[in-house]
Design a protein around this motif. Structure first.
Motif, short mmCIF file in Angstrom:
data_model
loop_
_atom_site.label_atom_id
_atom_site.label_comp_id
_atom_site.label_asym_id
_atom_site.label_seq_id
_atom_site.Cartn_x
_atom_site.Cartn_y
_atom_site.Cartn_z
N MET A 1 22.82 3.80 10.13
CA MET A 1 21.52 3.28 9.75
C MET A 1 20.49 4.47 9.59
O MET A 1 20.49 5.23 10.52
N THR A 2 19.88 4.49 8.56
CA THR A 2 18.55 5.45 8.70
C THR A 2 17.31 5.00 8.44
O THR A 2 17.40 3.86 7.68
N GLU A 3 16.15 5.44 8.83
CA GLU A 3 15.11 5.13 8.63
C GLU A 3 14.15 6.25 7.97
O GLU A 3 14.07 7.35 8.40
N ALA A 4 13.25 5.99 7.11
CA ALA A 4 12.45 7.10 6.41
C ALA A 4 11.27 6.41 6.28
O ALA A 4 11.03 5.29 5.73
N THR A 5 10.09 7.12 6.36
CA THR A 5 8.64 6.78 6.26
C THR A 5 8.11 7.62 4.85
O THR A 5 8.40 8.95 4.97
N TYR A 6 7.57 6.90 3.92
CA TYR A 6 6.75 7.49 2.78
C TYR A 6 5.46 6.90 2.72
O TYR A 6 4.96 6.17 3.45
N THR A 7 4.70 8.05 1.99
CA THR A 7 3.33 7.41 1.82
C THR A 7 3.05 6.95 0.28
O THR A 7 3.36 7.92 -0.46
N VAL A 8 2.34 5.77 0.03
CA VAL A 8 2.32 5.44 -1.39
C VAL A 8 0.64 5.29 -1.33
O VAL A 8 0.08 4.54 -0.54
N ALA A 9 0.24 5.93 -2.57
CA ALA A 9 -1.18 5.71 -2.59
C ALA A 9 -1.49 4.55 -4.10
O ALA A 9 -0.63 4.29 -4.52
N GLY A 10 -2.75 3.76 -3.42
CA GLY A 10 -3.05 2.83 -4.38
C GLY A 10 -2.91 1.46 -3.79
O GLY A 10 -3.51 0.42 -4.48
N MET A 11 -2.22 1.27 -2.75
CA MET A 11 -2.01 -0.07 -2.21
C MET A 11 -3.43 -0.55 -1.60
O MET A 11 -3.72 0.28 -0.62
N THR A 12 -3.66 -1.90 -1.83
CA THR A 12 -5.05 -2.28 -1.37
C THR A 12 -4.87 -3.53 -0.79
O THR A 12 -5.90 -4.07 -0.04
N CYS A 13 -3.94 -4.42 -1.30
CA CYS A 13 -3.62 -5.67 -0.49
C CYS A 13 -2.22 -6.21 -0.37
O CYS A 13 -1.47 -5.55 -0.61
N GLU A 14 -1.87 -7.32 0.09
CA GLU A 14 -0.79 -8.06 0.44
C GLU A 14 0.19 -8.05 -1.06
O GLU A 14 1.28 -7.92 -0.84
N HIS A 15 -0.60 -8.43 -2.12
CA HIS A 15 0.21 -8.41 -3.33
C HIS A 15 0.68 -6.98 -3.68
O HIS A 15 1.96 -7.08 -4.07
N CYS A 16 -0.24 -5.89 -3.36
CA CYS A 16 0.31 -4.65 -3.68
C CYS A 16 1.51 -4.27 -2.69
O CYS A 16 2.54 -3.71 -3.23
N ALA A 17 1.43 -4.89 -1.64
CA ALA A 17 2.46 -4.48 -0.39
C ALA A 17 3.74 -5.19 -0.82
O ALA A 17 5.02 -4.71 -0.99
N ARG A 18 3.82 -6.32 -1.49
CA ARG A 18 5.01 -7.36 -1.73
C ARG A 18 5.63 -6.59 -3.16
O ARG A 18 6.45 -6.52 -3.23
N SER A 19 4.89 -6.11 -3.91
CA SER A 19 5.17 -5.58 -5.30
C SER A 19 6.11 -4.14 -4.80
O SER A 19 7.37 -3.96 -5.41
N VAL A 20 5.46 -3.23 -3.86
CA VAL A 20 6.29 -2.23 -3.34
C VAL A 20 7.54 -2.54 -2.58
O VAL A 20 8.61 -2.09 -3.03
N THR A 21 7.48 -3.48 -1.66
CA THR A 21 8.58 -4.16 -1.10
C THR A 21 9.88 -4.68 -1.99
O THR A 21 10.93 -4.06 -1.85
#
Length: 69
Positions: A1-21
């Motif tokens: 198992m591996t874990e990676a962290t990325y930075t995403v620009a433009g997310m401002t709300c829970e809807h944004c987070a859900r879309s990306v997820t």
């Protein structure tokens, strides 16, 4: 198992987070996606290392931009 962290620009709300997820979750091997709206950090847990291009494409499909990996 591996874990990676990325930075995403433009997310401002829970809807944004859900879309990306949702989009990142569709990549084969992804087991978990955690979004921190405050920092724009997206942590992805997967069975093996994911190609950055696949993550970038998923984030783009959600309507956002991967700014670092």
């Amino acid at each position: 198992m591996t874990e990676a962290t990325y930075t995403v620009a433009g997310m401002t709300c829970e809807h944004c987070a859900r879309s990306v997820t949702e989009e990142i979750s569709e990549i084969t091997g992804v087991q978990d996606v955690a979004v921190d709206l405050g920092s724009g950090a997206v942590t992805v847990t997967s069975a093996e290392t994911l190609p950055t291009d696949a993550v970038r494409a998923a984030v783009s499909e959600a309507g956002y931009e991967l700014t670092s990996d």
